[in-house]
Design a protein around this motif. Structure first.
Motif, PDB file in Angstrom:
ATOM      1  N   SER A 130      -1.263  -4.852  -6.158  1.00 22.47           N
ATOM      2  CA  SER A 130      -0.957  -4.295  -7.730  1.00 22.47           C
ATOM      3  C   SER A 130      -1.019  -2.832  -7.539  1.00 22.47           C
ATOM      4  N   HIS A 131      -1.179  -2.119  -6.513  1.00 21.68           N
ATOM      5  CA  HIS A 131      -1.191  -0.636  -6.332  1.00 21.68           C
ATOM      6  C   HIS A 131       0.076   0.093  -6.648  1.00 21.68           C
ATOM      7  N   ARG A 132      -0.175   1.156  -7.664  1.00 19.83           N
ATOM      8  CA  ARG A 132       0.977   2.201  -7.563  1.00 19.83           C
ATOM      9  C   ARG A 132       0.331   3.477  -7.705  1.00 19.83           C
ATOM     10  N   SER A 133       1.269   4.556  -7.172  1.00 23.18           N
ATOM     11  CA  SER A 133       0.747   5.913  -7.162  1.00 23.18           C
ATOM     12  C   SER A 133       0.858   6.321  -8.405  1.00 23.18           C
ATOM     13  N   ILE A 134      -0.341   7.399  -8.760  1.00 19.49           N
ATOM     14  CA  ILE A 134      -0.343   7.905 -10.176  1.00 19.49           C
ATOM     15  C   ILE A 134      -0.331   9.383  -9.831  1.00 19.49           C
ATOM     16  N   ARG A 135       0.698  10.102 -10.838  1.00 18.77           N
ATOM     17  CA  ARG A 135       0.876  11.407 -10.453  1.00 18.77           C
ATOM     18  C   ARG A 135       0.559  12.302 -11.834  1.00 18.77           C
ATOM     19  N   LYS A 136       0.261  11.397 -12.872  1.00 17.46           N
ATOM     20  CA  LYS A 136      -0.166  12.080 -14.089  1.00 17.46           C
ATOM     21  C   LYS A 136      -1.608  11.730 -14.568  1.00 17.46           C
ATOM     22  N   LEU A 169       5.496  -1.247 -10.436  1.00 24.11           N
ATOM     23  CA  LEU A 169       5.461  -1.449  -9.126  1.00 24.11           C
ATOM     24  C   LEU A 169       6.799  -0.924  -8.490  1.00 24.11           C
ATOM     25  N   ARG A 170       6.533  -0.239  -7.576  1.00 27.48           N
ATOM     26  CA  ARG A 170       7.838   0.454  -6.870  1.00 27.48           C
ATOM     27  C   ARG A 170       8.393  -0.490  -5.702  1.00 27.48           C
ATOM     28  N   ALA A 171       9.607  -0.280  -5.494  1.00 32.31           N
ATOM     29  CA  ALA A 171      10.142  -1.386  -4.457  1.00 32.31           C
ATOM     30  C   ALA A 171       9.607  -1.190  -2.965  1.00 32.31           C
ATOM     31  N   ARG A 172       9.751  -2.221  -2.375  1.00 31.71           N
ATOM     32  CA  ARG A 172       9.420  -2.272  -0.958  1.00 31.71           C
ATOM     33  C   ARG A 172      10.683  -2.822  -0.288  1.00 31.71           C
ATOM     34  N   LEU A 173      10.778  -2.548   0.951  1.00 37.19           N
ATOM     35  CA  LEU A 173      11.666  -3.341   2.075  1.00 37.19           C
ATOM     36  C   LEU A 173      11.159  -4.720   1.897  1.00 37.19           C
ATOM     37  N   VAL A 191      -4.797   7.212  -8.200  1.00 35.42           N
ATOM     38  CA  VAL A 191      -4.545   7.941  -6.965  1.00 35.42           C
ATOM     39  C   VAL A 191      -3.372   8.369  -6.516  1.00 35.42           C
ATOM     40  N   CYS A 192      -2.943   9.325  -5.807  1.00 36.54           N
ATOM     41  CA  CYS A 192      -1.801   9.693  -4.997  1.00 36.54           C
ATOM     42  C   CYS A 192      -2.169  10.359  -3.678  1.00 36.54           C
ATOM     43  N   PHE A 193      -1.644   9.769  -2.513  1.00 41.13           N
ATOM     44  CA  PHE A 193      -1.883  10.532  -1.143  1.00 41.13           C
ATOM     45  C   PHE A 193      -0.768  11.752  -1.407  1.00 41.13           C
ATOM     46  N   LEU A 194      -1.321  12.723  -0.487  1.00 44.70           N
ATOM     47  CA  LEU A 194      -0.345  13.755  -0.408  1.00 44.70           C
ATOM     48  C   LEU A 194       0.118  14.056   0.865  1.00 44.70           C
ATOM     49  N   GLY A 195       1.391  13.981   1.406  1.00 39.69           N
ATOM     50  CA  GLY A 195       1.579  13.982   2.652  1.00 39.69           C
ATOM     51  C   GLY A 195       1.772  15.434   3.158  1.00 39.69           C
ATOM     52  N   SER A 196       1.836  16.371   1.986  1.00 42.52           N
ATOM     53  CA  SER A 196       2.005  17.676   2.029  1.00 42.52           C
ATOM     54  C   SER A 196       0.817  18.430   2.853  1.00 42.52           C
ATOM     55  N   SER A 203       0.869  -1.303   0.096  1.00 43.20           N
ATOM     56  CA  SER A 203      -0.094  -0.050   0.076  1.00 43.20           C
ATOM     57  C   SER A 203       0.851   1.136  -0.200  1.00 43.20           C
ATOM     58  N   SER A 204       0.043   2.215  -0.323  1.00 40.74           N
ATOM     59  CA  SER A 204       0.927   3.708  -0.162  1.00 40.74           C
ATOM     60  C   SER A 204       1.527   4.006   1.100  1.00 40.74           C
ATOM     61  N   ASN A 205       2.649   4.575   0.994  1.00 37.46           N
ATOM     62  CA  ASN A 205       3.172   5.170   2.320  1.00 37.46           C
ATOM     63  C   ASN A 205       4.289   6.383   1.949  1.00 37.46           C
ATOM     64  N   ASN A 206       4.252   7.101   3.013  1.00 41.51           N
ATOM     65  CA  ASN A 206       4.685   8.664   2.613  1.00 41.51           C
ATOM     66  C   ASN A 206       6.162   8.359   2.336  1.00 41.51           C
ATOM     67  N   GLY A 207       6.503   9.058   0.989  1.00 45.56           N
ATOM     68  CA  GLY A 207       7.980   8.813   0.437  1.00 45.56           C
ATOM     69  C   GLY A 207       8.536   7.607   0.453  1.00 45.56           C
ATOM     70  N   ASN A 208       7.778   6.419   0.579  1.00 48.43           N
ATOM     71  CA  ASN A 208       8.162   5.117   0.539  1.00 48.43           C
ATOM     72  C   ASN A 208       9.112   4.935   1.548  1.00 48.43           C
ATOM     73  N   MET A 209       8.924   5.687   2.673  1.00 48.14           N
ATOM     74  CA  MET A 209      10.094   5.271   3.726  1.00 48.14           C
ATOM     75  C   MET A 209       9.408   4.123   4.577  1.00 48.14           C
ATOM     76  N   LEU A 257      -0.076   7.677  10.316  1.00 45.70           N
ATOM     77  CA  LEU A 257      -0.836   7.702   9.134  1.00 45.70           C
ATOM     78  C   LEU A 257      -0.525   6.566   8.309  1.00 45.70           C
ATOM     79  N   ASP A 258       0.694   6.363   7.926  1.00 43.83           N
ATOM     80  CA  ASP A 258       0.944   5.057   7.098  1.00 43.83           C
ATOM     81  C   ASP A 258       0.681   4.024   7.953  1.00 43.83           C
ATOM     82  N   ALA A 259       0.791   3.860   9.282  1.00 43.88           N
ATOM     83  CA  ALA A 259       0.341   2.690   9.693  1.00 43.88           C
ATOM     84  C   ALA A 259      -1.192   2.326   9.499  1.00 43.88           C
TER      85      ALA A 259
HETATM   86  C1  LIG Z   1       0.473   9.669   4.052  1.00 41.94           C
HETATM   87  C2  LIG Z   1       1.019   9.462   2.561  1.00 41.94           C
HETATM   88  C3  LIG Z   1       1.380  10.621   1.847  1.00 41.94           C
HETATM   89  C4  LIG Z   1       2.136  10.849   0.721  1.00 41.94           C
HETATM   90  N1  LIG Z   1       2.591  12.001   0.195  1.00 41.94           N
HETATM   91  C5  LIG Z   1       2.946  12.090  -1.211  1.00 41.94           C
HETATM   92  C6  LIG Z   1       3.332  13.498  -1.604  1.00 41.94           C
HETATM   93  O1  LIG Z   1       3.062  14.394  -1.070  1.00 41.94           O
HETATM   94  N2  LIG Z   1       3.523  13.486  -2.889  1.00 41.94           N
HETATM   95  C7  LIG Z   1       3.712  12.319  -3.775  1.00 41.94           C
HETATM   96  O2  LIG Z   1       4.097  12.559  -4.942  1.00 41.94           O
HETATM   97  N3  LIG Z   1       3.534  10.941  -3.446  1.00 41.94           N
HETATM   98  C8  LIG Z   1       3.047  10.864  -2.297  1.00 41.94           C
HETATM   99  N4  LIG Z   1       2.792   9.765  -1.407  1.00 41.94           N
HETATM  100  C9  LIG Z   1       2.840   8.605  -2.230  1.00 41.94           C
HETATM  101  C10 LIG Z   1       4.342   7.868  -1.861  1.00 41.94           C
HETATM  102  O3  LIG Z   1       5.267   8.542  -2.414  1.00 41.94           O
HETATM  103  C11 LIG Z   1       3.912   6.352  -2.468  1.00 41.94           C
HETATM  104  O4  LIG Z   1       3.037   5.659  -2.064  1.00 41.94           O
HETATM  105  C12 LIG Z   1       5.266   5.514  -2.301  1.00 41.94           C
HETATM  106  O5  LIG Z   1       6.465   6.110  -2.925  1.00 41.94           O
HETATM  107  C13 LIG Z   1       5.225   3.950  -2.775  1.00 41.94           C
HETATM  108  O6  LIG Z   1       4.854   4.210  -4.180  1.00 41.94           O
HETATM  109  P1  LIG Z   1       3.680   3.293  -4.662  1.00 41.94           P
HETATM  110  O7  LIG Z   1       2.437   3.890  -3.869  1.00 41.94           O
HETATM  111  O8  LIG Z   1       3.592   3.701  -6.058  1.00 41.94           O
HETATM  112  O9  LIG Z   1       3.837   1.933  -4.278  1.00 41.94           O
HETATM  113  C14 LIG Z   1       2.251   9.689  -0.101  1.00 41.94           C
HETATM  114  C15 LIG Z   1       1.615   8.336   0.482  1.00 41.94           C
HETATM  115  C16 LIG Z   1       0.905   8.306   1.497  1.00 41.94           C
HETATM  116  C17 LIG Z   1       0.464   7.219   2.349  1.00 41.94           C
END
Ligand SMILES: Cc1cc2nc3c(=O)[nH]c(=O)nc-3n(C[C@H](O)[C@H](O)[C@H](O)COP(=O)(O)O)c2cc1C
Ligand SMILES: Cc1cc2nc3c(=O)[nH]c(=O)nc-3n(C[C@H](O)[C@H](O)[C@H](O)COP(=O)(O)O)c2cc1C
Lengths: 328, 328
Positions: B45-51, B204-208, B164-169, A72-78, A144-146
């Motif tokens: 199969s999730h990946r964040s979409i930014r375009k 797919l983006r990498a994970r630990l 979809v893409c989450f925004l931590g900002s 699943s999504s997680n902030n900055g892939n951290m 939030l990631d959790a």
């Molecule tokens: C709480 C949260 C905040 C995020 N903030 C941003 C963001 O500000 N900008 C961005 O481009 N992606 C953001 N992401 C997406 C992550 O960068 C992305 O989930 C992560 O790099 C893993 O990639 P994937 O979702 O394609 O597997 C965020 C994800 C989460 C869960």
């Protein structure tokens, strides 16, 4: 189109060509419809499960649920969260006591999700970087990631025919739980999920109408009439639910506390301001204790980056004009 | 078994009886397998979409995604979160500026999830109850619920072929966003989700490795060797990704900031301690400003409930012995 461009092709062959081209598209469209239906109906049919069969959860299912949730999504892939799996019967009993929730003792698995900057911080040290993740923003980001991972895990577990229930009590006794799991600095509990084969099949629980949650372009507070209307059904349903759950003692409890409606039950007994304030102070203390309390400006924070002159590499305050650079 | 008990039944009829009994079970087992596969492969199969394509998001799909997400778990069924839908082009451009993220301007929809105790608080007032939801625990409880709903919405949107893409900002400029959406007291931003038809199809983006996240019974810190091994692949993948994303300017940026590896990039440029501390202080201030700052004991908090003698109606501190009652 293919047909129009190749008029000499015999009709049967043309039809076959067309079918060969159209079939994958049709199948894809069907598969996409069907997947959408599958996911949406799955999410819509969730109910929390609080009674479990003694049957254990298959280890490979548990692994699969957890490793899938971590996609699943997680902030900055951290990936600044972790999950602690409790299956030991005695530990589950102790956790039932800490959460004050006996259902935990009968659940085969409890997952505790934590905000975890320990891994990231140690990696930075190992690589000669200076981590600054000992503050409130770090805790909240990991928390939030959790939750994202926990909700994915919940949906995956339900897909594997398991029942789940979140536990808000995880943040009511944070210090005790942090100690229970031996959490190191920069790690703090966030939420828990009971998991097991359901021993109950409750009906869908009520929700406020979706419109109560949704706002267009800006937050529009509703008027008192609309508010009362939104809560009308809930007041009946919630009240009946408590009568059912508490049985004979309910009327007595209401009388003793002079409670007349569901809102009063929530504010006085279920989630009182006194409890919320205690939990708030405990959280502030446990965040500090786990190393998430260094929010003050550190040395060097009062000047822009010596290398590039920016105040922030991530959000550029100058995009709003000079006033903001100073505001930092 | 039926066969053994009714030996005189003709064989064909017995087989039919057996099939009639077995078929629904078989179908159910198949359906359950198939649903499990559908959900798990979807989450995986999730990946964040930014375009995004300029094509708008169908209104009925958006409604369905959001109302389905609201069937998800939420603390005490209080539903203390809301969602603000932004589709106005000019508003999206302003939000792109506040988030410092140009992708927002090209997304057809931005969903902003907020921790919302305004509804609950007003309902309490309407019903003669005394709400105590003006504190940190309230904010956090609503924030955790908001994330559960947001992740469900993300998965449902993806099921409807949206990206979809989450925004931590969202939590880096909280005061600005709270003002932008005209949030009343007891409401505070938590996260945002860009939504639209994908104009990119990233891998797919990498994970630990999952093992880095998972602990059995207690948190077991890994040793430096294991830690380095877990991050080895990430260090290569993450570095290559930035080179690709930033192009020519990347080498220059590294030189100017004297950065040699991915951990240093994270700690210095991407998520610096300076930024995290600024955001922490902003969050503390915006929580206070939105009415979530009353954590001190209020009048009456120093004594147990006058009606039943308990310190807490929710978690009973006396379950650990008398010492705890005093500790409150
Ligand atoms: C709480 C949260 C905040 C995020 N903030 C941003 C963001 O500000 N900008 C961005 O481009 N992606 C953001 N992401 C997406 C992550 O960068 C992305 O989930 C992560 O790099 C893993 O990639 P994937 O979702 O394609 O597997 C965020 C994800 C989460 C869960
Ligand atoms: C963050 C969170 C905390 C929760 N805490 C508890 C809890 O401590 N005990 C419990 O029985 N249910 C808990 N729940 C479950 C809710 O009570 C449940 O989701 C809600 O009543 C709606 O019912 P449903 O999930 O069956 O639709 C929690 C849910 C969430 C999301």
């Amino acid at each position: 189109m293919t047909l129009a461009l190749k008029p000499r092709l015999p009709l049967a062959a043309a039809a076959a060509t067309f079918a060969a081209a159209a079939l994958p598209l049709l199948l894809r469209a069907l598969h996409s419809r069907w997947r959408r239906r599958c996911i949406l109906s799955h999410v819509a049919s969730h109910r929390s499960i609080r009674k479990f069969l003694p049957r254990p959860v298959d280890e490979s299912v548990l692994r699969q649920v957890l490793s899938t949730a971590m996609r699943s999504s997680n902030n900055g892939n951290m990936q600044t969260y972790s999950c602690i799996i409790t299956q030991d019967k005695r530990k589950l009993e102790q956790l039932a006591l800490i959460h004050d929730n006996s259902a935990i003792a009968s659940a085969p698995v409890l997952l505790t999700f934590v905000s975890d900057w320990s891994r990231m911080t140690r990696w930075c040290h190992l690589r000669g970087a200076t981590p600054g993740y000992d503050n409130f923003n770090a805790f909240l980001t990991g928390a939030l990631d959790a939750m994202v991972a926990a909700q994915s895990a919940a949906l995956c577990a339900e897909a594997a025919s398991l029942g789940v229930c979140f536990l808000g009590s995880t943040i009511w006794e944070p210090a005790r739980l942090n100690a229970f799991f031996s959490l190191p600095p920069h790690v703090h509990v966030v939420t828990s999920l009971m998991l097991g084969h359901p021993a109950e099949h409750p009906p869908l629980r009520a929700r406020l109408p979706a419109a109560a949650h949704l706002h267009r372009e800006a937050y529009v507070p509703m008027d008192d009439g609309a508010l009362a209307a939104y809560y009308a059904a809930r007041e009946v349903e919630g009240w009946a639910r408590y009568e059912r759950l508490y049985g004979g003692g309910w009327a007595e409890k209401l009388r003793a506390h002079r409670l007349e409606n569901l809102a009063q039950v929530y504010a006085t007994i279920k989630y009182s301001g006194r409890d919320f304030r205690v939990w708030s102070r405990r959280l502030a203390a446990s965040l500090e204790a786990q190393g998430f309390g260094r929010n003050e400006a550190a040395e060097g924070d009062e000047a822009p980056c010596a290398c590039c002159g920016k105040w922030s590499h991530c959000l550029d305050p100058e995009r709003f004009g000079a006033a903001d650079a100073a505001e930092r």
